[in-house]
Design a protein around this motif. Structure first.
Motif, PDB file in Angstrom:
ATOM      1  N   MET A   1     -78.018   3.649 -11.753  1.00  0.00           N
ATOM      2  CA  MET A   1     -78.762   2.901 -10.757  1.00  0.00           C
ATOM      3  C   MET A   1     -78.416   3.917  -9.515  1.00  0.00           C
ATOM      4  O   MET A   1     -77.490   5.346  -9.331  1.00  0.00           O
ATOM      5  N   HIS A   3     -79.161   4.515  -5.438  1.00  0.00           N
ATOM      6  CA  HIS A   3     -79.268   3.905  -4.275  1.00  0.00           C
ATOM      7  C   HIS A   3     -79.596   4.847  -3.261  1.00  0.00           C
ATOM      8  O   HIS A   3     -79.159   6.566  -2.903  1.00  0.00           O
ATOM      9  N   TYR A 204     -72.457  -1.946   0.578  1.00  0.00           N
ATOM     10  CA  TYR A 204     -72.489  -1.741  -0.907  1.00  0.00           C
ATOM     11  C   TYR A 204     -72.295  -3.286  -1.633  1.00  0.00           C
ATOM     12  O   TYR A 204     -72.761  -3.717  -2.483  1.00  0.00           O
ATOM     13  N   THR A 208     -75.285  -5.319  -4.274  1.00  0.00           N
ATOM     14  CA  THR A 208     -74.991  -5.486  -5.466  1.00  0.00           C
ATOM     15  C   THR A 208     -74.662  -7.153  -5.877  1.00  0.00           C
ATOM     16  O   THR A 208     -74.215  -6.795  -6.525  1.00  0.00           O
TER      17      THR A 208
END
Length: 309
Positions: A1, A3, A204, A208
């Motif tokens: 992932m 970010h 966060y 997610t």
């Protein structure tokens, strides 16, 4: 992932980076002058340039829009719609999810508790800009053209923040220098604060969680207290006097004749003059999250200030 943080030099980005590191994601920092931080990728880009924004976002799974512009209503009116459109288009083109770190200016002066359902009733030029860009994103969210969520915060405090925080500048920094604290207009009305480490953790969590997208969320905030109560608690941990000088509204107007920031801040003085009660109940219930208490948050913030040079 991967970010990606747009506006990677700001207060919230500073807190978000260690959160992302803790969760072992690839971190991309984007700004006009990005930081060089070990374990991250840095990209130079101007958010006003659509091609540069698209290039910076390519390959991202999540994009955090945490950009902070110069505190000037004219600049906000000119630049925020361009930035928001560029970021929306880039996320749509790449399939990246978007988390927009927003403020509460669009709500205006509210009698009572501010929730995610509170109507927009801005009474400032900057509030109107924030309402316009929020609506731009909300329209795309409603149309299902991208996965996005809006995360809103009120005034914040915490370690590693001074200039971008009234509490940091007028309370902790003053005490650190051995001076009395200051506050604007009224230190005796209830008001809310966001603790920056909580805000970063919450961003966060929103990024997610599939349930977060398509919605507005208020970031975690403990129950309101007055500025005077905040200052008294801060003084205990800063080993300082809890004396506070309250600056009247007429004096702030005079300051504005000589200080551009104070001139721009004057239209927002209703936030200090009247109660500001910001509810994060929706987030707390959805994510089983308890905001950091003022005792714990102020203790950690004071420890950081006492430890800095």
């Amino acid at each position: 992932m991967t970010h990606t943080i747009l506006g990677a030099n700001g207060t919230i980005a500073t807190e978000l980076i260690p959160v992302l590191k803790k969760h072992n994601v690839n971190i991309r920092l984007v700004s006009r002058k990005p930081q060089n931080i070990e374990g991250t990728e840095s990209i130079t880009a101007d958010a006003l340039n659509s091609e540069e924004v698209l290039s910076a976002i390519l390959g991202s799974d999540v994009v955090y829009l945490t950009i902070g512009l110069v505190y000037n209503a004219k600049i906000w009116k000119e630049q925020w719609p361009v930035i928001m459109r560029n970021v929306i288009n880039a996320c749509k083109a790449t399939g990246a999810k978007l988390v927009f770190f927003d403020n509460i200016y669009m709500y205006g002066k509210i009698d009572g508790v501010i929730t995610e359902d509170t109507p927009y009733n801005y009474i400032s030029k900057k509030g109107r800009v924030r309402a316009d860009v929020a609506r731009m994103l909300l329209q795309e969210m409603a149309a299902g053209t991208l996965k996005a969520t809006i995360a809103r915060a009120t005034d914040f405090y915490g370690p590693r923040v001074i200039e971008k925080s009234f509490a940091g500048l007028l309370v902790f920094d003053k005490m650190k220098k051995g001076s009395s604290s200051q506050w604007f207009i009224n230190a005796d009305v209830p008001r809310s604060f966001n603790y920056t480490p909580d805000a970063a953790e919450a961003l966060y969590m929103l990024a997610t969680s599939e349930q977060s997208f398509g919605q507005v969320w208020h970031l975690p905030s403990a129950a309101p207290l007055t500025a005077r109560q905040f200052i008294k608690l801060s003084a205990e941990y800063m080993q300082s006097s809890d004396k506070v000088t309250v600056l009247p509204k007429w004096l702030l107007k005079i300051f504005g004749y000589f200080n551009p920031f104070m001139k721009e801040a004057y239209e927002m003085n209703y936030q200090n003059e009247f109660p500001l009660q910001f509810s994060s109940t929706k987030f707390e219930k959805a994510f089983n999250f308890t905001p950091t208490s003022y005792i714990d948050g102020i203790r950690e913030t004071a420890a950081w200030h006492l430890g800095r040079e």
